[in-house]
Write an enzyme that holds these catalytic residues in place. Structure first.
Site, short mmCIF file in Angstrom:
data_model
loop_
_atom_site.label_atom_id
_atom_site.label_comp_id
_atom_site.label_asym_id
_atom_site.label_seq_id
_atom_site.Cartn_x
_atom_site.Cartn_y
_atom_site.Cartn_z
N THR A 186 1.02 -1.32 -0.45
CA THR A 186 0.21 0.02 -0.04
C THR A 186 0.85 1.36 0.44
OG1 THR A 186 -0.24 -0.06 1.91
CG2 THR A 186 -2.26 -1.29 1.31
N GLU A 334 -5.87 -3.68 -0.33
CA GLU A 334 -5.83 -5.59 0.19
C GLU A 334 -7.51 -5.98 0.13
OE1 GLU A 334 -5.60 -1.77 1.65
OE2 GLU A 334 -4.69 -2.61 3.44
N LYS A 442 -15.66 16.91 10.59
CA LYS A 442 -16.33 17.09 11.90
C LYS A 442 -17.01 18.40 12.67
CE LYS A 442 -15.38 12.77 12.96
NZ LYS A 442 -14.29 11.94 13.45
N TRP A 447 -21.10 15.26 10.07
CA TRP A 447 -19.71 15.35 9.41
C TRP A 447 -20.55 15.15 7.87
CZ3 TRP A 447 -18.46 8.56 9.66
CH2 TRP A 447 -17.75 8.45 11.19
#
Ligand code: ADP
Length: 545
Positions: A186, A334, A442, A447
């Site tokens: 990654t 992944e 936030k 959100w």
């Protein structure tokens, strides 16, 4: 339990190229080479030469399970290594050359790569790095004798010489399908890169899902341009899925600028193209600047966009100017990487373009094999109502259970992997990413989706690229700051931008400020580098803050 009586044949990567060589022997692989010219070969050629690769590696003493690395663009020799290395039981470690040299050094040493194959473009990089790659026993430059560079890399071998010494008379070994086949790190935007170790079984199962109609709907009638690099999650599995279904593959080599990609699409009659939004931005800018008529000139039918969110404006442009349907997809290293693909359902048949684009903005429905759920901060499942946003968890046979040479599992008690993404899922199963969990803004306990704001901003005709980050605010904790790169020679003020957004996003989502920059930072896989942006704007004071 009564055991079934079916044959127990292992799912091995070598079986994919065997199938292609038998059933699609003349299926073509077209490559723009580092040396310059276009190269053409077939699946039968790739099969023969990948066997020569396997023989050459055996002669060099490479053992099953050992890692063999590549630093290479998309091309036929890279594809031969995909099959030759994994087919003989070794592990193909595709290194992303866009990483910092220190990161490349770290991952090659961490992986304990034994041999490293590289394209001509990376000679200078390896001249600097070779001495520091302690496990590497030899370096092979992927060219022929005529193009061999003058360089200081120790123990340099020439690819064509190496395989010319081999007969190609080789039977692929049969072994346990759970054996490791390839390794991809990654990007390591935070901390050191982590190795995801795919198996033969996971790669073959993932290919089946990619080929399916509700996956990428692949078949021998398709000519696919792999703009997504083979060092980025195995080019989304296309070298494997392509062989499984006989797709004609077009590999762009190092030339990923708008003009080169456009010309290749036109000359090779590409029907399907796959890549991340940043490369499509370059293509669209080229089409604009050169005043081209893609609908007239190209055969493009579908564009698969993943890696970052595909903005509605981009899908609309492909639809109206190219006559091509954008297939939005989501996944991660992944996950091999395909998790969801945004195909339409029969009920969407009568939708207007507007309604359809709203669906295409979502990342799509899970393919069979990916079990997906969203949960709140306490791990409680959230409803599939298209509104509740939560942490996106996944499990399935091509999803990582642990990182290479790293202690411990990365799964929760129910076997789920936390993607680090925040998403909604609607009643039809369409998932929409609202943010990376560390990028959500936030504001006063609520959100705000940075992705939704970016996609709204990029719909403005003067905007080339947009990023939104949270900036500290005394009352609301964080408020959105919009950062814009203007298109060349375009005027755009803060006020005009905010006015444009006013009708398009909820009033309390409106950014508190707009900053204009020349360029935005990107990661090695072409995503906005939010961490770097946050650092750069860490002392920024919002108006009234
Ligand atoms: P890749 O770039 O191949 O997807 P990475 O592992 O580098 O693999 O990045 C995975 C992350 O990229 C995901 O967790 C998600 O945050 C983001 N991502 C991938 N596809 C999309 C998409 N279509 N829309 C929004 N974000 C995406």
């Amino acid at each position: 339990m009564l055991k079934g009586l079916m044959q127990d044949r292992p799912l091995l990567i070598s079986s994919l190229i065997e199938h292609a060589a038998t059933c699609h022997p003349r299926g073509e692989i077209v490559s723009r080479t580092s040396e310059g010219p276009i190269h053409r070969c077939t699946y039968a050629d790739i099969q023969r030469r990948s066997k020569q690769v396997a023989q050459a590696l055996t002669a060099l003493g490479v053992q099953p399970g050992e890692r063999v690395a590549t630093l290479a663009w998309n091309g036929y020799r890279h594809m031969e290594l995909y099959y030759g290395v994994s087919g003989m039981g070794a592990v193909l470690h595709t290194i992303n050359p866009r990483l910092f040299p220190e990161q490349i050094e770290y991952i090659a040493n961490h992986a304990e790569d034994q041999y490293l194959f590289f394209d001509l473009s990376f000679v200078p990089l390896l001249e600097r790095l070779a001495g520091r790659l302690s496990s590497v026993r030899g370096f092979i430059v992927m060219t022929d004798r005529a193009h061999l560079p003058e360089c200081s890399i120790p123990g340099l071998l020439c690819y064509e010489d190496l395989i010319a010494g081999q007969t190609g008379e080789y039977a692929w070994p049969q072994f346990d399908e759970t054996a490791a086949s390839s390794l991809c790190y990654t990007s390591g935007t935070t901390g050191n890169p982590k190795g995801v170790l795919y198996s033969h079984r996971s790669s073959v199962l993932h290919s089946w899902a990619a080929c399916a109609v509700d996956g990428l709907a692949l078949g021998a009638g398709e000519t696919a341009l792999l703009v997504v690099p083979m060092f980025h999650v195995n080019a989304w599995g296309m070298p494997y899925a392509g062989a499984m279904s006989g797709v004609r593959l077009v590999m762009p080599g190092p030339a990923l600028d708008g003009k080169s990609v456009y010309d290749l699409m036109r000359d090779e009659k590409v029907t399907l193209a796959l890549g991340v939004p940043t490369v499509w931005l370059m293509l669209l800018q080229h089409v604009d600047a050169a005043g081209l008529e893609p609908k007239e000139e190209l055969c493009l039918r579908r564009v698969v966009i993943g890696g970052s969110s595909a903005p509605r404006a981009m899908s609309e442009c492909f639809e109206t100017r190219f006559g091509a349907f954008v297939v939005h997809a989501w996944g991660m290293t992944e996950m091999s990487p395909v998790g969801t693909v945004c195909n339409l359902l029969p009920k969407h048949a009568g939708c207007s373009l507007e309604q359809r684009l709203a669906i295409q903005e979502k990342q799509g429905r899970a393919v069979y094999g990916v079990d997906m759920t969203i949960v709140d901060d306490d791990g409680a499942p959230l409803p599939r109502d298209g509104r509740s946003a939560g942490h996106l968890l996944v499990r399935g046979p091509w999803i990582a259970s642990a990182y290479f040479r790293d202690e411990g599992s990365v799964l929760d008690a129910d076997g789920f992997f936390d993607t680090g993404d925040v998403a909604t899922i609607d009643a039809d199963g369409y998932m929409q990413i609202t943010d990376r969990s560390k990028d959500v803004i936030k504001s006063g306990g609520e959100w705000i989706s940075s992705i939704a704001l970016e996609n709204a901003a990029i719909a403005h005709p003067a905007v080339a690229e947009a990023a939104v980050i949270g900036a500290p605010h005394p009352k609301w904790q964080e408020r959105p700051l919009l950062i814009i790169v203007r298109k060349p020679a375009q005027e755009l003020t803060r006020e005009a931008m905010l006015q444009f957004l006013a009708g398009r996003v909820a009033a309390w989502w409106l950014p508190d400020d707009v900053a204009f920059v020349e360029e935005l930072p990107h990661t090695a896989t072409g995503k906005l580098h939010k961490l770097k942006l946050r650092e750069r704007f860490k002392d920024y004071r919002l108006p009234g803050a």
